[in-house]
Design a protein around this motif. Structure first.
Motif, PDB file in Angstrom:
ATOM      1  N   VAL A 106       0.835  -1.198   0.000  1.00 27.50           N
ATOM      2  CA  VAL A 106       0.000   0.000   0.000  1.00 27.50           C
ATOM      3  C   VAL A 106       0.873   1.253   0.000  1.00 27.50           C
ATOM      4  O   VAL A 106       0.547   2.268  -0.625  1.00 27.50           O
ATOM      5  CB  VAL A 106      -0.948  -0.012   1.223  1.00 27.50           C
ATOM      6  N   GLY A 107       2.016   1.169   0.672  1.00 29.14           N
ATOM      7  CA  GLY A 107       2.940   2.307   0.732  1.00 29.14           C
ATOM      8  C   GLY A 107       3.811   2.475  -0.492  1.00 29.14           C
ATOM      9  O   GLY A 107       4.644   3.393  -0.548  1.00 29.14           O
ATOM     10  N   GLY A 108       3.676   1.586  -1.488  1.00 28.86           N
ATOM     11  CA  GLY A 108       4.419   1.719  -2.736  1.00 28.86           C
ATOM     12  C   GLY A 108       5.737   0.971  -2.794  1.00 28.86           C
ATOM     13  O   GLY A 108       6.440   1.031  -3.802  1.00 28.86           O
ATOM     14  N   LYS A 109       6.100   0.239  -1.740  1.00 24.60           N
ATOM     15  CA  LYS A 109       7.338  -0.533  -1.767  1.00 24.60           C
ATOM     16  C   LYS A 109       7.138  -1.818  -2.579  1.00 24.60           C
ATOM     17  O   LYS A 109       6.075  -2.425  -2.544  1.00 24.60           O
ATOM     18  CB  LYS A 109       7.784  -0.886  -0.353  1.00 24.60           C
ATOM     19  N   ALA A 110       8.189  -2.237  -3.294  1.00 24.61           N
ATOM     20  CA  ALA A 110       8.118  -3.418  -4.142  1.00 24.61           C
ATOM     21  C   ALA A 110       9.053  -4.509  -3.616  1.00 24.61           C
ATOM     22  O   ALA A 110      10.188  -4.220  -3.214  1.00 24.61           O
ATOM     23  CB  ALA A 110       8.473  -3.070  -5.581  1.00 24.61           C
TER      24      ALA A 110
END
Length: 258
Positions: A106-110
């Motif tokens: 959700v926070g954009g980390k992959a």
């Protein structure tokens, strides 16, 4: 093959360590980093751990002959001290390809992780997960309300997938199992069997209010927003089995278990 070309690994359990002592008294083993074949003493969890070390580049990718010093031992051969070199020479090689999981939070980390058995998505709270399922870029199921969903390889189809009432896939089948976990809606959807070149994308609906974690075998990523899954044949690994207890035959016979 002489025992000089064989490396030995064991899990940390007392049973596995005792077995290692017995084998080292009988045979001379190579350094695991230089071995042509590895013997792994433990259970299925230790076998998965050993295979993941190879996928992560921590160990050379060589065939692995497991002996069961754990509990279930589905990926292992029987524990026998005698004739180790002969058993390895006569063993049946089985190739297993891992899944590649690409998870975005959700926070954009992959995050990218591999799975020999399955990639599973699981709700983190009491609230039902809502998941959109896309196959090869096309939305196949707009909303699955469930406890979770998983994608399993043939090698992993008799593990969590089977517990979730998913299909058993013959090891030679070029298929993946897509299986819901406690589906609420649609109630009658029992999953799908997909060609193993299929790209599966699982998008979490209402991700912030209905948090979901993604697990690739033993590695968890929490609060995911999207998970992409595909089979990675270029990184396939080799397991060795006694001919009378090979993994492909074990998987096939699980269909008749009562």
């Amino acid at each position: 093959m002489t025992s000089r070309g064989i490396g030995l690994l064991s899990s940390r359990t007392d049973v596995a360590k005792a077995a290692e002592v017995l084998l080292r008294r009988r045979y001379r083993f190579a350094d695991p980093a230089d071995a042509e074949v590895l013997v792994a003493l433990g259970g299925d969890g230790f076998m998965l751990h050993t295979l993941h070390e190879m996928l992560d580049g921590e160990r050379p990718q060589v065939p692995v002959f497991g002996m069961n010093r754990g509990t279930v031992g589905f990926l292992m051969n029987d524990w026998v001290v005698d004739r180790l070199c002969e058993r390895i020479e006569q063993a049946k090689p089985i190739r297993v390809a891992p899944l590649e999981m690409r998870a975005t939070t959700v926070g954009g980390k992959a995050f990218t992780h591999s799975a020999i058995n399955e990639v599973s998505l699981l709700r983190e709270t009491r609230q039902t997960a809502k998941i959109e399922i896309s196959v090869n870029g096309r939305v196949a199921l707009p909303e699955l309300a469930c406890d979770g969903v998983l994608v399993a390889t043939p090698a992993g189809s008799t593990a969590y997938n089977l517990s979730a009432r998913g299909p058993i896939l013959p090891l030679q089948a070029r298929m993946l199992a897509l299986t819901p976990i406690s589906p609420f809606r649609p109630r009658r959807w029992s999953g799908a069997i997909l060609p193993d070149d299929t790209a599966v994308c699982l998008t979490i609906l209402e991700a912030e209010n209905r948090p979901v974690s993604a697990v690739a075998d033993q590695t968890e990523v929490r609060d995911v927003a999207k998970v992409e899954i595909r089979l990675d044949r270029e990184r396939s690994l080799t397991l060795l089995f006694d001919p009378e207890h090979a993994l492909d035959e074990r998987i096939a016979m699980e269909q008749f278990a009562t």
